[in-house]
Write a protein that holds these residues in place. Sequence first.
Motif, PDB file in Angstrom:
ATOM      1  N   LYS A  62      -2.580  -3.858  -5.004  1.00 12.06           N
ATOM      2  CA  LYS A  62      -1.721  -2.856  -4.377  1.00 12.06           C
ATOM      3  C   LYS A  62      -2.562  -1.943  -3.496  1.00 12.06           C
ATOM      4  O   LYS A  62      -3.643  -1.557  -3.932  1.00 12.06           O
ATOM      5  N   PRO A  63      -2.114  -1.489  -2.351  1.00 13.90           N
ATOM      6  CA  PRO A  63      -0.862  -1.899  -1.729  1.00 13.90           C
ATOM      7  C   PRO A  63      -0.923  -3.367  -1.316  1.00 13.90           C
ATOM      8  O   PRO A  63      -1.972  -3.817  -0.856  1.00 13.90           O
ATOM      9  N   VAL A  64       0.191  -4.066  -1.462  1.00 19.46           N
ATOM     10  CA  VAL A  64       0.153  -5.502  -1.205  1.00 19.46           C
ATOM     11  C   VAL A  64       0.273  -5.776   0.293  1.00 19.46           C
ATOM     12  O   VAL A  64       0.871  -5.013   1.038  1.00 19.46           O
TER      13      VAL A  64
ATOM     14  N   ALA B 236      -2.877  -1.871  -8.962  1.00 22.89           N
ATOM     15  CA  ALA B 236      -3.754  -1.028  -8.143  1.00 22.89           C
ATOM     16  C   ALA B 236      -5.121  -0.933  -8.798  1.00 22.89           C
ATOM     17  O   ALA B 236      -6.052  -0.385  -8.240  1.00 22.89           O
ATOM     18  N   ILE B 237      -5.207  -1.469 -10.028  1.00 23.30           N
ATOM     19  CA  ILE B 237      -6.459  -1.374 -10.767  1.00 23.30           C
ATOM     20  C   ILE B 237      -7.166  -2.706 -10.765  1.00 23.30           C
ATOM     21  O   ILE B 237      -6.670  -3.682 -11.309  1.00 23.30           O
ATOM     22  N   TYR B 238      -8.266  -2.748 -10.108  1.00 28.72           N
ATOM     23  CA  TYR B 238      -9.048  -3.975 -10.120  1.00 28.72           C
ATOM     24  C   TYR B 238     -10.488  -3.560  -9.884  1.00 28.72           C
ATOM     25  O   TYR B 238     -10.766  -2.598  -9.186  1.00 28.72           O
TER      26      TYR B 238
ATOM     27  N   GLU C 286      11.025  -0.012  -4.592  1.00 29.86           N
ATOM     28  CA  GLU C 286      12.001   0.228  -3.528  1.00 29.86           C
ATOM     29  C   GLU C 286      11.529  -0.365  -2.193  1.00 29.86           C
ATOM     30  O   GLU C 286      12.245  -1.121  -1.545  1.00 29.86           O
ATOM     31  N   SER C 287      10.295  -0.064  -1.792  1.00 32.11           N
ATOM     32  CA  SER C 287       9.845  -0.514  -0.478  1.00 32.11           C
ATOM     33  C   SER C 287       9.678  -2.038  -0.444  1.00 32.11           C
ATOM     34  O   SER C 287      10.081  -2.698   0.507  1.00 32.11           O
TER      35      SER C 287
ATOM     36  N   ASP D 240       9.040   3.792  -6.438  1.00 34.51           N
ATOM     37  CA  ASP D 240       8.814   3.819  -4.993  1.00 34.51           C
ATOM     38  C   ASP D 240       8.212   2.506  -4.505  1.00 34.51           C
ATOM     39  O   ASP D 240       8.581   1.984  -3.461  1.00 34.51           O
ATOM     40  N   PHE D 241       7.287   1.969  -5.279  1.00 32.42           N
ATOM     41  CA  PHE D 241       6.706   0.678  -4.918  1.00 32.42           C
ATOM     42  C   PHE D 241       7.797  -0.391  -4.914  1.00 32.42           C
ATOM     43  O   PHE D 241       7.921  -1.189  -3.977  1.00 32.42           O
TER      44      PHE D 241
ATOM     45  N   LEU E 179       2.184  -7.322   2.681  1.00 36.17           N
ATOM     46  CA  LEU E 179       3.596  -7.717   2.575  1.00 36.17           C
ATOM     47  C   LEU E 179       3.851  -9.127   3.088  1.00 36.17           C
ATOM     48  O   LEU E 179       4.545  -9.917   2.446  1.00 36.17           O
ATOM     49  N   ASP E 180       3.286  -9.450   4.259  1.00 38.42           N
ATOM     50  CA  ASP E 180       3.514 -10.780   4.835  1.00 38.42           C
ATOM     51  C   ASP E 180       2.961 -11.865   3.935  1.00 38.42           C
ATOM     52  O   ASP E 180       3.622 -12.844   3.629  1.00 38.42           O
TER      53      ASP E 180
ATOM     54  N   ASP F  71       6.696   1.995 -11.071  1.00 40.19           N
ATOM     55  CA  ASP F  71       6.730   2.938  -9.956  1.00 40.19           C
ATOM     56  C   ASP F  71       7.934   2.596  -9.071  1.00 40.19           C
ATOM     57  O   ASP F  71       7.895   1.631  -8.312  1.00 40.19           O
TER      58      ASP F  71
END
Lengths: 139, 387
Positions: free
Chosen positions: A112-114, A87-89, A18-19, A15-16, A116-117, A13
């Motif tokens: 996901k979403p992770v 994202a699958i769990y 990139e961010s 987009d994932f 970030l920190d 992905d």
Amino acid sequence: MTDRAKILIVDDDPDFTESLACFLEARGHRVMRASDSDRGVELARSCRPEAVVMDVMMRERTEGFFAIQEIRRIPELADVPVFAVSAIYTAEPTFTIAPEAGWLAHDEFFRKPVDLDELALRIEARIADRREQEEARLP
Amino acid sequence: MDESRPETVVVIDDDRAIRLSCEKILVRSGYEVACFENGALGLEAVADRKPALVLVDLKMPGISGLEVIARVREIDPTAVVIVITGYASIESAVDAMKAGAYDFLPKPFSPDELRLVVGRGLEKRRLVQEARRGELERELLKRRFVTFVSHQLKSPLVAVHQYLEVLKRLGDTDEVRPKREMWLDRCLERTDELTSIIEDWLTLASLEQASFSRTREVVDVRSTIRKLVEGYEGTAAERSVALNADLPASPCPVSGDPTCLAVLFDNLIVNAIRYNRPGGSVTVRAECRPGEVVVSVADTGIGIPESCLPLLFDEFFRVGGRGEGSSGTGLGLPISRRIATEHGGVIDVQSVEGSGSTFTVRLPRHELEGAPDVAGADTALEEMSLP
């Protein structure tokens, strides 16, 4: 904070990627991106990242796990910290796998979403540990 | 399971006359029959041949009938056991049922009685097996749905969430500021993707309930196709794809729901444009043949690998790596197939990887009963199709 580190993100992905890449770059790291596992393994081989963020459920299911195995076969990367993301769990797999657990020995799982920190801190901590160990090994 | 193979019945009875008559009657009814004079031999055959049904005499020397019943049930719980006995009494019947027998046949019995009891037993077995298959299918669908929700619905959500979080925290930094517009556009695109997945999913769910099948009108598929092709001319031109309609002069009448039929062809045309190459073409052709109307959508696109063809019409299946940014939901073809099936038709695909695919839909032709009537309907549709 860890000095500028080389981090590889493998995710289908864009987009994932990139961010997350921008977030890590803003912290001063150098980020390489791959959109599939073949390219990811190739980049790992040529660029020797100090940490890998790997989506474990890409187009081919569990493709990411095989890529992790491939990366571990590269002698210099046998102990590179790998952060498996998905994202699958079903349950909360808060596993940091024991060192004796073979090829998954150095993996951590983030959903996901992770966070970030949290992810950045873990990546930096693991990279710092590994650098320390390497220095200790030097004569 | 192979439906054409005869079902096997094992008969265990120490009475030779019973064995012979059972064999004669059941073989004539089309079953494969094996007879044994005692429980030990009979059980060996049950383990070996996995019969669908076992007829057991309750009163036998050696292993008792009750024990045979219990062992048969252990060997194969799906085998139906029917008890034969000359001592038809309430107690023995109850004991046999408790041990797992399904039915009871008191001696003496007529050929019709035997056939009836055996037929009823096998029918019950079929029902149980069908129910189990249905359960399995539902279970598989449920599991597939979980994967689908996780992957297809969650991926865009995760992407949007992650963008927003980074924007919120680093939106004013030098790294992120130049990317803000692009990221916001991506967020909008991903939410659109999510919307179309949900819409397609809802369409499919409503088709599952077949709520539309009551709407039946005479539809001339020529006008449906003409309208769609007109609508997609712009999209095709943007991608440098030539979009042509090759339609006959006479009507192609089909009885069905006009909206659904439009969706059916819409999906095929959209795919043909989406998975094409610049300079390529899409040809939508309709033909009216005896008894059927055949519509084909042929593209000169990237084609579909042979290994993917059997899965192509499955829900949530997408051919991996097709085109850059292909935004298909994976539900278009299942929807098309569903609509074709509901209209008594079939959909099929022929594809050569690298040179293109042709999707063909065959629908039963609406047979004209009163010519003026259909002509009227046809004219009405023609008028509707005019811009």
